[in-house]
Design a protein around this motif. Sequence first.
Motif, PDB file in Angstrom:
ATOM      1  N   ALA A 125       0.831  -1.209   0.000  1.00 24.85           N
ATOM      2  CA  ALA A 125       0.000   0.000   0.000  1.00 24.85           C
ATOM      3  C   ALA A 125       0.864   1.258   0.000  1.00 24.85           C
ATOM      4  CB  ALA A 125      -0.920  -0.001   1.224  1.00 24.85           C
ATOM      5  N   THR A 126       0.216   2.372  -0.294  1.00 28.69           N
ATOM      6  CA  THR A 126       0.851   3.683  -0.193  1.00 28.69           C
ATOM      7  C   THR A 126       0.316   4.392   1.045  1.00 28.69           C
ATOM      8  OG1 THR A 126       1.086   3.910  -2.596  1.00 28.69           O
ATOM      9  CG2 THR A 126       1.179   5.934  -1.285  1.00 28.69           C
ATOM     10  N   VAL A 127       1.227   4.851   1.888  1.00 33.51           N
ATOM     11  CA  VAL A 127       0.860   5.673   3.044  1.00 33.51           C
ATOM     12  C   VAL A 127       1.044   7.130   2.642  1.00 33.51           C
ATOM     13  CG1 VAL A 127       1.335   6.250   5.456  1.00 33.51           C
ATOM     14  CG2 VAL A 127       1.565   3.884   4.667  1.00 33.51           C
ATOM     15  N   VAL A 128      -0.012   7.918   2.775  1.00 40.79           N
ATOM     16  CA  VAL A 128       0.046   9.341   2.452  1.00 40.79           C
ATOM     17  C   VAL A 128       0.076  10.121   3.755  1.00 40.79           C
ATOM     18  CG1 VAL A 128      -1.061  11.267   1.273  1.00 40.79           C
ATOM     19  CG2 VAL A 128      -1.268   8.942   0.341  1.00 40.79           C
ATOM     20  N   ALA A 129       1.149  10.871   3.994  1.00 40.18           N
ATOM     21  CA  ALA A 129       1.299  11.665   5.220  1.00 40.18           C
ATOM     22  C   ALA A 129       1.032  13.127   4.891  1.00 40.18           C
ATOM     23  CB  ALA A 129       2.698  11.492   5.805  1.00 40.18           C
ATOM     24  N   ARG A 151       4.875   1.944   0.152  1.00 38.25           N
ATOM     25  CA  ARG A 151       5.398   3.194  -0.375  1.00 38.25           C
ATOM     26  C   ARG A 151       4.890   4.346   0.487  1.00 38.25           C
ATOM     27  NH1 ARG A 151       8.173   2.837  -4.790  1.00 38.25           N
ATOM     28  NH2 ARG A 151       8.083   5.098  -4.992  1.00 38.25           N
ATOM     29  N   TRP A 152       5.535   5.500   0.343  1.00 42.52           N
ATOM     30  CA  TRP A 152       5.236   6.645   1.195  1.00 42.52           C
ATOM     31  C   TRP A 152       5.143   7.905   0.345  1.00 42.52           C
ATOM     32  CZ3 TRP A 152       4.549   6.108   6.439  1.00 42.52           C
ATOM     33  CH2 TRP A 152       4.414   7.279   7.193  1.00 42.52           C
ATOM     34  N   LEU A 153       4.152   8.723   0.637  1.00 42.75           N
ATOM     35  CA  LEU A 153       4.021  10.010  -0.044  1.00 42.75           C
ATOM     36  C   LEU A 153       3.891  11.105   1.005  1.00 42.75           C
ATOM     37  CD1 LEU A 153       3.669  11.676  -2.669  1.00 42.75           C
ATOM     38  CD2 LEU A 153       1.190  11.354  -2.415  1.00 42.75           C
ATOM     39  N   THR A 154       4.857  12.006   1.025  1.00 43.55           N
ATOM     40  CA  THR A 154       4.814  13.178   1.888  1.00 43.55           C
ATOM     41  C   THR A 154       4.137  14.326   1.151  1.00 43.55           C
ATOM     42  OG1 THR A 154       6.827  12.612   3.117  1.00 43.55           O
ATOM     43  CG2 THR A 154       6.241  14.938   3.027  1.00 43.55           C
ATOM     44  N   VAL A 155       3.145  14.936   1.793  1.00 38.82           N
ATOM     45  CA  VAL A 155       2.476  16.117   1.231  1.00 38.82           C
ATOM     46  C   VAL A 155       2.635  17.249   2.234  1.00 38.82           C
ATOM     47  CG1 VAL A 155       0.332  17.103   0.366  1.00 38.82           C
ATOM     48  CG2 VAL A 155       0.787  14.650   0.053  1.00 38.82           C
ATOM     49  N   ASP A 156       3.416  18.258   1.863  1.00 43.70           N
ATOM     50  CA  ASP A 156       3.626  19.405   2.745  1.00 43.70           C
ATOM     51  C   ASP A 156       4.081  20.593   1.926  1.00 43.70           C
ATOM     52  OD1 ASP A 156       3.845  20.941   5.107  1.00 43.70           O
ATOM     53  OD2 ASP A 156       4.546  19.197   6.230  1.00 43.70           O
ATOM     54  N   GLU A 188      -3.499  12.829  -7.431  1.00 41.24           N
ATOM     55  CA  GLU A 188      -3.146  12.217  -8.704  1.00 41.24           C
ATOM     56  C   GLU A 188      -1.777  11.528  -8.647  1.00 41.24           C
ATOM     57  OE1 GLU A 188      -3.368  15.445 -11.426  1.00 41.24           O
ATOM     58  OE2 GLU A 188      -5.471  15.899 -10.968  1.00 41.24           O
ATOM     59  N   SER A 189      -1.004  11.798  -7.597  1.00 41.28           N
ATOM     60  CA  SER A 189       0.332  11.203  -7.458  1.00 41.28           C
ATOM     61  C   SER A 189       0.325   9.934  -6.620  1.00 41.28           C
ATOM     62  CB  SER A 189       1.287  12.220  -6.813  1.00 41.28           C
ATOM     63  OG  SER A 189       1.383  13.395  -7.593  1.00 41.28           O
ATOM     64  N   VAL A 190      -0.837   9.519  -6.148  1.00 39.02           N
ATOM     65  CA  VAL A 190      -0.929   8.365  -5.255  1.00 39.02           C
ATOM     66  C   VAL A 190      -1.096   7.084  -6.061  1.00 39.02           C
ATOM     67  CG1 VAL A 190      -2.182   7.302  -3.338  1.00 39.02           C
ATOM     68  CG2 VAL A 190      -1.947   9.794  -3.452  1.00 39.02           C
ATOM     69  N   GLY A 195      -3.598  -0.270  -2.256  1.00 36.36           N
ATOM     70  CA  GLY A 195      -4.345   0.283  -1.129  1.00 36.36           C
ATOM     71  C   GLY A 195      -3.751   1.608  -0.686  1.00 36.36           C
ATOM     72  N   VAL A 196      -4.521   2.381   0.063  1.00 33.67           N
ATOM     73  CA  VAL A 196      -4.091   3.714   0.497  1.00 33.67           C
ATOM     74  C   VAL A 196      -4.452   3.915   1.973  1.00 33.67           C
ATOM     75  CG1 VAL A 196      -4.283   6.205   0.137  1.00 33.67           C
ATOM     76  CG2 VAL A 196      -4.414   4.650  -1.825  1.00 33.67           C
ATOM     77  N   PHE A 197      -3.480   4.343   2.740  1.00 35.43           N
ATOM     78  CA  PHE A 197      -3.691   4.704   4.147  1.00 35.43           C
ATOM     79  C   PHE A 197      -3.226   6.142   4.318  1.00 35.43           C
ATOM     80  CE2 PHE A 197      -2.707   5.029   8.666  1.00 35.43           C
ATOM     81  CZ  PHE A 197      -3.795   4.403   9.243  1.00 35.43           C
TER      82      PHE A 197
END
Length: 317
Positions: A125-129, A151-156, A188-190, A195-197
Motif C-alpha cells: 500500500a501507499t501511506v500518504v502523510a 510506499r510513502w508520499l509526503t504532502v507538505d 493524482e500522485s498516489v 491500497g491507500v492509508f
Amino acid sequence: MEKIWSTNPHEPFNANKLSKGLPLNSHAGRCVAVGTMCNYVLDQGAFTTEGRPQRCSETALLTLHARASEARRRKPLIDDPMAVALVDSIDFDFAKFGRTYQALALRARAFDAQARSYLSEHQSATVVALAEGLQTSFWRLDSAIPESQFRWLTVDLPPIVDLRQRLLPPSPRVDVCAQSALDYSWTESVNTSGGVFITAEGLLMYLPAEQALELIAQCAKRFPGGQMLFDLPPAWVTKVCRRGMRTSRRYKLPTTPLSLSVAQAADLVDTVPGVRAIRTVELPQGRGLVFNAALSMVNRTGLLRPLRACLTLLEFG
C-alpha cells in the motif's frame, strides 16, 4: 561526533549512521551544525524577517523534540532514533518549548499501530502523510515491518519538503508533493494499486471545520477502500488554543480556528459521502500508574469523554 547537516546544499545527510537497529546512543551528544536550521528556513520564507520561525515551523520542531526526548529515556515509550538524530543535528533552542509530555509520543505510537494494521493486510500500500512536518514515521514503520514493501508520499508545503530532503536520508520508496494538503492535485500522485492509508497527524485542528470536511470528502471520493486516520484535541484544549496556550514562558502555541469538533467527527458516516465506517482509536498505555489510571477512566467514563483526545479512523467505501 560527525556533523550530519550543514549549510552546504550538496552535502548529504549521513544516512549510514541511521540504518535499521541503530542504537539510540549512536547519536548521543549534540551536533552543532555549521549553519542552523533557522537560518536555512529563513532563506526559504518560513521564518519572519527577524529570524523567528513561523508558527507552523515551530510546531514541527515542538513535536519532533517531544518524540526525541521520549526516545532518549532509559525505558522509552517510542523507539525513534531518527528523531533523536534530527534533534542532534539541528542548532535550535528546543528548551524554549518547556518540559515535554508523553502524550505526543503516545499519539505517534497510535498512528504507527493503525498504519501497521492496515499494512499487514496491504503490504504494498501507499501511506500518504498529510502536512508531515518533521515526523519520522516512515523510518519507524520501515524498521518495525520485516521486508517492508509499502510506499510513502509526503504532502507538505515547499519549505518543509525542501528541509526534509536536506535533513533526512532518501529512500526509493518515498515520494513527495511540495504543496498544501488542500491542493487536491496531490491525489493524482498516489499509487492506489496496493491500497491507500492516509494520515493527518496534528493537522485538522489547524483547519477551519469546512476545510477539514472538504479534505475528508475528497479523500473518501478518490480512495475507495482506503483508510484515513486523524486526531483532534479535547474540546477544552481547542477552546484554550483559540486564544493561544503557553507551554512555557518563552513559547505560546499558535491559535487555532473554529475547527472540526469531536461531535462532527463522530457523525462523518452520515454527513460525508464515501465514509463507510468510523472507529475511535484509543491512546496506548503510557508511563506511570496515575497517568494510565486517568487515561482508562477518561476512556471508559461517558461524562469524562469530553476530556479525551479524539483519534478517529475512517474507512472509505
